[in-house]
Write a protein that holds these residues in place. Sequence first.
Motif, PDB file in Angstrom:
ATOM      1  N   LYS A 126      -7.230   2.366   9.180  1.00 11.38           N
ATOM      2  CA  LYS A 126      -7.700   1.439  10.215  1.00 11.38           C
ATOM      3  C   LYS A 126      -6.982   0.101  10.065  1.00 11.38           C
ATOM      4  CE  LYS A 126     -11.799  -1.209  11.191  1.00 11.38           C
ATOM      5  NZ  LYS A 126     -11.293  -2.343  10.482  1.00 11.38           N
ATOM      6  N   GLN A 127      -6.513  -0.431  11.183  1.00 10.60           N
ATOM      7  CA  GLN A 127      -5.822  -1.726  11.172  1.00 10.60           C
ATOM      8  C   GLN A 127      -6.830  -2.850  10.931  1.00 10.60           C
ATOM      9  OE1 GLN A 127      -2.276  -2.289  11.864  1.00 10.60           O
ATOM     10  NE2 GLN A 127      -2.412  -0.173  11.193  1.00 10.60           N
ATOM     11  N   LEU A 128      -6.401  -3.834  10.162  1.00 10.51           N
ATOM     12  CA  LEU A 128      -7.253  -4.987   9.884  1.00 10.51           C
ATOM     13  C   LEU A 128      -7.336  -5.888  11.113  1.00 10.51           C
ATOM     14  CD1 LEU A 128      -6.066  -6.050   6.310  1.00 10.51           C
ATOM     15  CD2 LEU A 128      -8.025  -4.641   6.910  1.00 10.51           C
ATOM     16  N   GLY A 129      -8.508  -6.474  11.306  1.00 10.02           N
ATOM     17  CA  GLY A 129      -8.684  -7.439  12.376  1.00 10.02           C
ATOM     18  C   GLY A 129      -8.090  -8.785  11.985  1.00 10.02           C
ATOM     19  N   GLU A 130      -8.102  -9.715  12.919  1.00 10.73           N
ATOM     20  CA  GLU A 130      -7.495 -11.031  12.701  1.00 10.73           C
ATOM     21  C   GLU A 130      -8.126 -11.763  11.510  1.00 10.73           C
ATOM     22  OE1 GLU A 130      -4.563 -13.740  13.672  1.00 10.73           O
ATOM     23  OE2 GLU A 130      -4.965 -11.907  14.789  1.00 10.73           O
ATOM     24  N   THR A 131      -9.463 -11.809  11.449  1.00 10.60           N
ATOM     25  CA  THR A 131     -10.121 -12.522  10.344  1.00 10.60           C
ATOM     26  C   THR A 131      -9.904 -11.803   9.021  1.00 10.60           C
ATOM     27  OG1 THR A 131     -12.203 -11.389  10.828  1.00 10.60           O
ATOM     28  CG2 THR A 131     -11.905 -13.574  11.788  1.00 10.60           C
ATOM     29  N   GLU A 132      -9.898 -10.463   9.044  1.00  7.06           N
ATOM     30  CA  GLU A 132      -9.642  -9.716   7.814  1.00  7.06           C
ATOM     31  C   GLU A 132      -8.227  -9.978   7.307  1.00  7.06           C
ATOM     32  OE1 GLU A 132     -10.577  -5.999   9.757  1.00  7.06           O
ATOM     33  OE2 GLU A 132     -12.178  -5.647   8.314  1.00  7.06           O
ATOM     34  N   MET A 133      -7.265 -10.098   8.257  1.00  9.27           N
ATOM     35  CA  MET A 133      -5.879 -10.388   7.872  1.00  9.27           C
ATOM     36  C   MET A 133      -5.781 -11.761   7.220  1.00  9.27           C
ATOM     37  SD  MET A 133      -2.799  -9.083  10.293  1.00  9.27           S
ATOM     38  CE  MET A 133      -3.467  -9.451  11.883  1.00  9.27           C
ATOM     39  N   VAL A 134      -6.429 -12.755   7.822  1.00 13.66           N
ATOM     40  CA  VAL A 134      -6.379 -14.115   7.278  1.00 13.66           C
ATOM     41  C   VAL A 134      -6.995 -14.144   5.883  1.00 13.66           C
ATOM     42  CG1 VAL A 134      -7.253 -16.467   7.591  1.00 13.66           C
ATOM     43  CG2 VAL A 134      -6.314 -15.223   9.543  1.00 13.66           C
ATOM     44  N   ASN A 135      -8.119 -13.444   5.700  1.00 17.06           N
ATOM     45  CA  ASN A 135      -8.751 -13.394   4.376  1.00 17.06           C
ATOM     46  C   ASN A 135      -7.857 -12.693   3.360  1.00 17.06           C
ATOM     47  OD1 ASN A 135     -11.032 -14.729   5.302  1.00 17.06           O
ATOM     48  ND2 ASN A 135     -12.129 -12.840   5.765  1.00 17.06           N
ATOM     49  N   ALA A 136      -7.200 -11.619   3.774  1.00 17.41           N
ATOM     50  CA  ALA A 136      -6.289 -10.895   2.880  1.00 17.41           C
ATOM     51  C   ALA A 136      -5.110 -11.784   2.487  1.00 17.41           C
ATOM     52  CB  ALA A 136      -5.792  -9.622   3.555  1.00 17.41           C
TER      53      ALA A 136
END
Length: 157
Positions: A97-107
């Motif tokens: 599953k592709q990460l969402g925008e907020t998940e990407m920023v947190n990563a």
Amino acid sequence: MDTRKQVNDALKQAMRDKATGRLATLRLINAAIKDREIAARVDGDEVGIDDSEILAILSKMTKQRNESAKAYEEGGRLDLAERELAEIAVIQEFLPKQLGETEMVNAIRSAIEESGAASIRDMGKVMGVLKAKFTGQMDFAKVGPLVKDQLCTGGDC
């Protein structure tokens, strides 16, 4: 179950179902994996390739098809664009599953902390950490500018 086995199982099922479009795409995936394995053997790697490399292959295939679909749409060849999009749908079944925008920023933030990056010069370290952990879950063409923004908050860009 590893990705290679999932692809092979889906290939067998597509043969049974006589799903020609799906079968063609699965064969392309299989061929790309085998090509990479052969290249690894030539380079002296007897073990072969692991799941992360397969996910990288699938991500690359998805990116290529997205670019082709866009070019076909711009050229007015909607039939070819639809075929590319259908192939993308099959390929994405095997990607996480592709990460969402907020998940990407947190990563990205955690990768910056983990790598100890302090400036834009450390962008390669951050990208290396992200690729090791999130291959197939992020579009790294979109991630690059986000990493740059995070590292440039210090004002040294």
